[in-house]
Design a protein around this motif. Structure first.
Motif, PDB file in Angstrom:
ATOM      1  N   ASN A 290      -6.656   1.944   4.282  1.00  0.00           N
ATOM      2  CA  ASN A 290      -6.445   3.400   4.290  1.00  0.00           C
ATOM      3  C   ASN A 290      -6.804   4.020   3.083  1.00  0.00           C
ATOM      4  N   ARG A 291      -7.263   3.249   2.169  1.00  0.00           N
ATOM      5  CA  ARG A 291      -7.474   3.497   0.719  1.00  0.00           C
ATOM      6  C   ARG A 291      -8.710   2.544  -0.007  1.00  0.00           C
ATOM      7  N   PRO A 292      -9.406   2.950  -0.870  1.00  0.00           N
ATOM      8  CA  PRO A 292     -10.417   2.015  -1.570  1.00  0.00           C
ATOM      9  C   PRO A 292      -9.992   1.188  -2.671  1.00  0.00           C
ATOM     10  N   ASP A 293      -8.648   1.841  -3.387  1.00  0.00           N
ATOM     11  CA  ASP A 293      -8.051   1.151  -4.532  1.00  0.00           C
ATOM     12  C   ASP A 293      -6.716   0.696  -4.267  1.00  0.00           C
ATOM     13  N   PHE A 294      -5.996  -0.209  -4.839  1.00  0.00           N
ATOM     14  CA  PHE A 294      -4.766  -0.982  -4.752  1.00  0.00           C
ATOM     15  C   PHE A 294      -4.265  -1.301  -6.295  1.00  0.00           C
ATOM     16  N   PRO A 295      -3.321  -0.635  -6.879  1.00  0.00           N
ATOM     17  CA  PRO A 295      -3.000  -1.116  -8.231  1.00  0.00           C
ATOM     18  C   PRO A 295      -2.151  -2.411  -7.871  1.00  0.00           C
ATOM     19  N   PRO A 296      -1.672  -3.251  -9.210  1.00  0.00           N
ATOM     20  CA  PRO A 296      -0.902  -4.425  -8.778  1.00  0.00           C
ATOM     21  C   PRO A 296       0.608  -4.001  -8.259  1.00  0.00           C
ATOM     22  N   GLY A 297       0.797  -4.937  -7.517  1.00  0.00           N
ATOM     23  CA  GLY A 297       2.094  -4.589  -6.789  1.00  0.00           C
ATOM     24  C   GLY A 297       2.298  -3.606  -5.761  1.00  0.00           C
ATOM     25  N   ALA A 298       0.950  -3.161  -5.223  1.00  0.00           N
ATOM     26  CA  ALA A 298       1.001  -2.132  -4.104  1.00  0.00           C
ATOM     27  C   ALA A 298       0.810  -2.725  -2.763  1.00  0.00           C
ATOM     28  N   GLU A 299       1.305  -2.162  -1.748  1.00  0.00           N
ATOM     29  CA  GLU A 299       1.380  -2.576  -0.415  1.00  0.00           C
ATOM     30  C   GLU A 299      -0.284  -2.453   0.113  1.00  0.00           C
ATOM     31  N   ILE A 300      -0.983  -3.735   0.729  1.00  0.00           N
ATOM     32  CA  ILE A 300      -2.076  -3.599   1.000  1.00  0.00           C
ATOM     33  C   ILE A 300      -1.976  -3.409   2.567  1.00  0.00           C
ATOM     34  N   GLN A 301      -2.301  -2.126   2.863  1.00  0.00           N
ATOM     35  CA  GLN A 301      -2.344  -1.584   4.273  1.00  0.00           C
ATOM     36  C   GLN A 301      -3.322  -1.664   5.063  1.00  0.00           C
ATOM     37  N   GLY A 302      -3.699  -2.210   6.363  1.00  0.00           N
ATOM     38  CA  GLY A 302      -4.850  -2.339   7.005  1.00  0.00           C
ATOM     39  C   GLY A 302      -4.689  -2.187   8.379  1.00  0.00           C
ATOM     40  N   VAL A 376      -4.760 -17.200  -6.630  1.00  0.00           N
ATOM     41  CA  VAL A 376      -3.965 -16.377  -5.800  1.00  0.00           C
ATOM     42  C   VAL A 376      -3.734 -15.002  -6.564  1.00  0.00           C
ATOM     43  N   ILE A 377      -3.975 -13.976  -5.442  1.00  0.00           N
ATOM     44  CA  ILE A 377      -3.795 -12.579  -5.961  1.00  0.00           C
ATOM     45  C   ILE A 377      -2.872 -11.712  -4.996  1.00  0.00           C
ATOM     46  N   THR A 378      -2.412 -12.202  -4.055  1.00  0.00           N
ATOM     47  CA  THR A 378      -1.592 -11.495  -3.061  1.00  0.00           C
ATOM     48  C   THR A 378      -0.276 -12.329  -2.617  1.00  0.00           C
ATOM     49  N   GLU A 379       0.737 -11.487  -2.214  1.00  0.00           N
ATOM     50  CA  GLU A 379       2.075 -12.206  -1.874  1.00  0.00           C
ATOM     51  C   GLU A 379       2.332 -11.840  -0.479  1.00  0.00           C
ATOM     52  N   SER A 380       2.905 -12.663   0.340  1.00  0.00           N
ATOM     53  CA  SER A 380       3.597 -12.286   1.774  1.00  0.00           C
ATOM     54  C   SER A 380       4.898 -11.659   1.563  1.00  0.00           C
ATOM     55  N   GLN A 381       5.296 -10.989   2.376  1.00  0.00           N
ATOM     56  CA  GLN A 381       6.641 -10.605   2.401  1.00  0.00           C
ATOM     57  C   GLN A 381       7.190 -10.174   3.597  1.00  0.00           C
ATOM     58  N   SER A 382       8.445 -10.249   3.885  1.00  0.00           N
ATOM     59  CA  SER A 382       9.217  -9.719   5.131  1.00  0.00           C
ATOM     60  C   SER A 382       8.882  -8.189   5.154  1.00  0.00           C
ATOM     61  N   GLY A 427       5.804   1.964   5.920  1.00  0.00           N
ATOM     62  CA  GLY A 427       4.414   1.735   4.983  1.00  0.00           C
ATOM     63  C   GLY A 427       4.713   0.466   4.288  1.00  0.00           C
ATOM     64  N   ILE A 428       5.806  -0.449   4.636  1.00  0.00           N
ATOM     65  CA  ILE A 428       5.946  -1.782   3.776  1.00  0.00           C
ATOM     66  C   ILE A 428       4.603  -2.705   4.544  1.00  0.00           C
ATOM     67  N   ALA A 429       3.674  -3.193   3.760  1.00  0.00           N
ATOM     68  CA  ALA A 429       2.718  -4.155   4.331  1.00  0.00           C
ATOM     69  C   ALA A 429       3.357  -5.611   4.306  1.00  0.00           C
ATOM     70  N   ASP A 430       2.779  -6.536   5.117  1.00  0.00           N
ATOM     71  CA  ASP A 430       3.562  -7.816   4.972  1.00  0.00           C
ATOM     72  C   ASP A 430       2.715  -8.709   3.917  1.00  0.00           C
ATOM     73  N   VAL A 431       1.682  -7.997   3.206  1.00  0.00           N
ATOM     74  CA  VAL A 431       1.095  -8.726   2.123  1.00  0.00           C
ATOM     75  C   VAL A 431       0.946  -7.628   1.098  1.00  0.00           C
ATOM     76  N   LYS A 432       1.098  -8.101  -0.143  1.00  0.00           N
ATOM     77  CA  LYS A 432       1.066  -7.102  -1.123  1.00  0.00           C
ATOM     78  C   LYS A 432       0.181  -7.638  -2.387  1.00  0.00           C
ATOM     79  N   ILE A 433      -0.201  -6.930  -3.313  1.00  0.00           N
ATOM     80  CA  ILE A 433      -0.902  -7.299  -4.613  1.00  0.00           C
ATOM     81  C   ILE A 433       0.238  -8.319  -5.444  1.00  0.00           C
TER      82      ILE A 433
END
Length: 543
Positions: A290-302, A376-382, A427-433
């Motif tokens: 949904n967007r081109p840029d993600f800062p650290p800690g942001a949700e990676i939505q796809g 590793v640049i991503t983290e999984s989450q509930s 809007g909480i993704a199952d993976v974030k930066i």
């Protein structure tokens, strides 16, 4: 990293806050601490190949559009050109005001599939429903379901020439088989067949002798069906019909590509929907961010667009991968629509990666991810679509998928749309930066022979403030993508004011605030945020 390039103390006069004021009588001094902030941000950009493909708003469905006034077929969809494949279940509905009363008996509407009768049943909304699928694909899917009410369970299978007839005149002899929701009546299922897999040649002759029914619905590929109309003055569904509903009627579409014609033979003119049963064309399958840029800690939505993943036409489907290329796995309905364990942690958690070819998947179905630099640049989450917990290595896992396998879940954004998201309703993704993701490192994900790269980049931004009475707050952002900067002004009493400043194509933004009686003496803090990127803070003091 934040570096403060300038620190300037300004003093100037301000005519106080009344139309009748005289400046010589109402001078107040403002001490403005102006901080021009150069902010270096780590931004994650998800791109396909060499270019970013943003999520197209036109792909977000709001309702199903039918080409007929009274006939609805769940896979009629211009986006996917009416294709369906594999073990997808098709819902057919007749919504006809002439036959929709619940307290009046009607003749069953005549609907056919490639000229073969599709038996319809009236439900409590007044509409008439039926479900169908390809026999061979239903069998292939059902043979992966070893627990009742889980996975790709199609219910109990019966032969087309069965004597089973839940109501006078109701038989399924025009099919090549049918399934019933709770088993019994002599039907077979992979859960009760003594280890023998179901095949077209061993479908049993079902009878009206009930036998053993499952306490809950065995069938798991239609989870939100309508309730049958049991009004004795209307459709008058009986107890047998209630126990077997919904019935999935099976046809033979094995000579792919197979044109499939659904025909409602309504008085005054047929209403027809033409479908295609075949492997889904590759150009209909895509992944978008949904967007081109993600800062650290942001949700990676796809969003993942793949109509073949839409198995159940009545409810949101969920698919979970272990995305490790070393131990790549795939599970159907590991979690329910609310993200709670469904198959996960049970024997129903059957890995479908080895079944993709048999289930008509082409290059789609398998999702993998790897780290080119080994970082590793991503983290999984509930979140609201999957439930994870930490393993002994500190990695997030499910009951059945290890942290090293990399659990990743997508859930259909609405029932029967074929568009899946890895984020929940909040809007909480199952993976974030990861907060400490190093710059210039990446992760690469692959689906349907297409690669998508998550890359760490840097951007600059600065925030400045000019003098009152009408105060202008302005600044610039690097690599602008439109939208606006959200400015939050925290007053001395900790109340907040939020204003939006539109971002131009060049990256500049500007807005004005009037310092009136609602701005008491004290310290004010102004912070900026753009596309989840923190622009830092400036402050000023009103004396």
């Amino acid at each position: 990293m934040v570096s403060f390039c300038h620190k300037i103390l300004l003093q100037f006069s301000y005519c106080a806050r009344t139309e009748k004021c005289k400046c010589k009588d109402y001078f107040s001094k403002f001490n403005i601490m102006l901080l021009t902030v150069n902010i270096v941000m780590e931004i994650i950009a998800m791109s396909q190949a060499y270019a970013m493909e943003p999520l197209l708003p036109s792909y977000e469905p709001t309702q199903h559009m039918s080409s007929n006034p009274n006939l609805y077929v769940s896979t009629e969809n211009s986006l996917f050109k009416n294709y369906f494949a594999g073990p997808q279940v098709i819902e057919v509905s007749v919504n006809d005001p002439g036959i929709n009363r619940l307290d009046q008996a009607y003749g069953e509407p005549i609907v056919t599939v490639n000229g073969k009768r599709l038996r319809m049943a009236q439900t409590t909304d007044g509409n008439w429903y039926a479900y169908f699928a390809d026999r061979n694909q239903a069998i292939a899917a059902a043979n992966t379901a070893v627990i009742t009410g889980k996975g790709l369970n199609f219910g109990g299978f019966c032969a087309p020439n069965s004597s089973f007839s839940p109501k006078s005149g109701l038989v399924y002899s025009d099919t090549v088989g049918f399934t019933i929701a709770r088993g019994g009546f002599g039907s077979i299922n992979d859960t009760n067949n003594g280890g023998t897999k179901i095949s077209p040649s061993n479908l049993p002759l079902c009878t009206n002798i009930q036998g053993m029914l499952t306490a809950n619905q065995m069938e798991h590929v239609i989870r939100q069906n309508k309730t049958l109309n049991m009004n004795p003055n209307g459709f008058a569904a009986n107890a047998i019909e209630e126990n077997i509903w919904p019935v999935i009627q099976l046809y033979d579409f094995s000579s792919i590509p197979t044109p499939v014609t659904v025909d409602y033979q309504k008085a005054g003119g047929d209403q027809i929907v033409a479908l295609i049963f075949d492997k889904i064309p590759s150009n209909m399958i895509n992944a978008y961010s949904n967007r081109p840029d993600f800062p650290p800690g942001a949700e990676i939505q796809g969003d993942l667009i793949d109509p073949q993943l839409n198995i159940d036409p009545t409810s949101e489907d969920s698919w979970t991968w272990g995305i490790s290329p070393i131990n790549n796995t795939l599970y159907y309905m590991a979690f329910d629509r609310n993200g709670k364990p469904d198959a996960d942690g049970t024997l129903a958690m059957q890995n479908l990666i080895g079944n993709l070819t048999a289930l008509m998947f082409n290059h789609n179905g398998a999702l993998t991810g790897y780290l080119p630099q080994g970082v590793v640049i991503t983290e999984s989450q509930s979140n609201g679509i999957q439930t994870l917990f930490k393993d002994n290595n500190g990695l997030m896992r499910t009951n059945s998928i290890s942290g090293l396998s990399g659990p990743f879940t997508t859930r259909e954004i609405q029932p029967n749309v074929g568009i899946f998201a890895n984020y929940d309703d909040g809007g909480i993704a199952d993976v974030k930066i990861a907060d400490n993701a190093p710059r210039d490192t990446s992760a690469i994900f692959s689906y349907n022979d297409k690669s998508y790269t998550v890359m760490v980049k840097y951007h600059d931004a600065k925030l400045t403030m000019n003098r009152p009475l009408v105060e202008t707050i302005s600044g610039t952002v690097g690599n602008p993508v439109g939208g606006y900067v959200v400015l939050t002004i925290v007053k001395p009493d900790n109340t907040k004011v939020r204003v939006n400043a539109d971002v131009t194509d060049s990256g500049s933004f500007s807005t004005s605030i009037t310092l009136d009686n609602s701005y008491p003496s004290g310290k004010y803090v102004v912070s900026g945020n753009y596309q989840d990127m923190d622009l830092g803070q400036i402050f000023f003091i009103v004396k």
